[in-house]
Design a protein around this motif. Structure first.
Motif, PDB file in Angstrom:
ATOM      1  N   ALA A  28      18.006 -58.456 -52.247  1.00 39.19           N
ATOM      2  CA  ALA A  28      18.642 -59.661 -51.707  1.00 39.19           C
ATOM      3  C   ALA A  28      19.457 -59.332 -50.453  1.00 39.19           C
ATOM      4  O   ALA A  28      19.392 -60.062 -49.460  1.00 39.19           O
ATOM      5  N   ALA A  29      20.223 -58.244 -50.495  1.00 41.42           N
ATOM      6  CA  ALA A  29      21.031 -57.856 -49.330  1.00 41.42           C
ATOM      7  C   ALA A  29      20.140 -57.520 -48.143  1.00 41.42           C
ATOM      8  O   ALA A  29      20.428 -57.911 -47.002  1.00 41.42           O
ATOM      9  N   HIS A  30      19.045 -56.829 -48.387  1.00 44.80           N
ATOM     10  CA  HIS A  30      18.100 -56.497 -47.312  1.00 44.80           C
ATOM     11  C   HIS A  30      17.498 -57.773 -46.718  1.00 44.80           C
ATOM     12  O   HIS A  30      17.410 -57.923 -45.496  1.00 44.80           O
ATOM     13  N   PHE A  31      17.095 -58.699 -47.566  1.00 46.68           N
ATOM     14  CA  PHE A  31      16.529 -59.971 -47.123  1.00 46.68           C
ATOM     15  C   PHE A  31      17.532 -60.730 -46.246  1.00 46.68           C
ATOM     16  O   PHE A  31      17.188 -61.230 -45.175  1.00 46.68           O
ATOM     17  N   LEU A  32      18.785 -60.804 -46.713  1.00 45.20           N
ATOM     18  CA  LEU A  32      19.813 -61.505 -45.930  1.00 45.20           C
ATOM     19  C   LEU A  32      20.029 -60.840 -44.580  1.00 45.20           C
ATOM     20  O   LEU A  32      20.185 -61.522 -43.559  1.00 45.20           O
ATOM     21  N   SER A  33      20.031 -59.518 -44.546  1.00 44.94           N
ATOM     22  CA  SER A  33      20.205 -58.791 -43.285  1.00 44.94           C
ATOM     23  C   SER A  33      19.085 -59.110 -42.312  1.00 44.94           C
ATOM     24  O   SER A  33      19.322 -59.338 -41.128  1.00 44.94           O
ATOM     25  N   ILE A  34      17.855 -59.135 -42.805  1.00 39.46           N
ATOM     26  CA  ILE A  34      16.699 -59.468 -41.963  1.00 39.46           C
ATOM     27  C   ILE A  34      16.828 -60.880 -41.404  1.00 39.46           C
ATOM     28  O   ILE A  34      16.447 -61.145 -40.260  1.00 39.46           O
ATOM     29  N   LYS A  35      17.396 -61.783 -42.201  1.00 41.03           N
ATOM     30  CA  LYS A  35      17.553 -63.180 -41.778  1.00 41.03           C
ATOM     31  C   LYS A  35      18.773 -63.386 -40.873  1.00 41.03           C
ATOM     32  O   LYS A  35      19.092 -64.514 -40.509  1.00 41.03           O
ATOM     33  N   GLY A  36      19.483 -62.307 -40.534  1.00 44.12           N
ATOM     34  CA  GLY A  36      20.587 -62.419 -39.587  1.00 44.12           C
ATOM     35  C   GLY A  36      21.960 -62.543 -40.204  1.00 44.12           C
ATOM     36  O   GLY A  36      22.930 -62.833 -39.502  1.00 44.12           O
TER      37      GLY A  36
END
Length: 92
Positions: A28-36
């Motif tokens: 989830a943290a990786h996904f959020l980082s990718i989304k800015g």
């Protein structure tokens, strides 16, 4: 992540819940980082409880509180249905 481990009899057993939870939170943290989103805190604790991820949306500087829910395929409940009223009150 390998969700199963082999026990001494050669049968697989599920990974501990805490290990699966950490794995899901990392995704989830990786996904959020990718989304800015900028991750401000993980496993943030207060006297009211704990929230998995606190992030900041770079597009408008809003603060986002994320409760990560891992569900297995075929689960009868949606992730949002598993958040208790107590957890909802703590987030407010």
């Amino acid at each position: 992540m390998e969700n199963n481990k082999i026990n001494c009899r050669g049968r697989s057993r599920p990974a501990p819940t805490s290990q699966i939870g950490r794995w899901a939170e990392n995704i989830a943290a990786h996904f959020l980082s990718i989304k800015g989103f900028k991750i401000l805190s993980r496993n943030f604790n207060t006297r009211f409880g704990e929230i998995d991820i606190v992030a900041q949306d770079d597009s408008d500087n809003s603060i986002v509180f994320v409760e990560v829910r891992y569900r297995v395929e075929g689960s009868l409940l949606l992730p949002e249905e598993t958040i208790t009223d107590k957890k909802k009150r703590c987030i407010k």
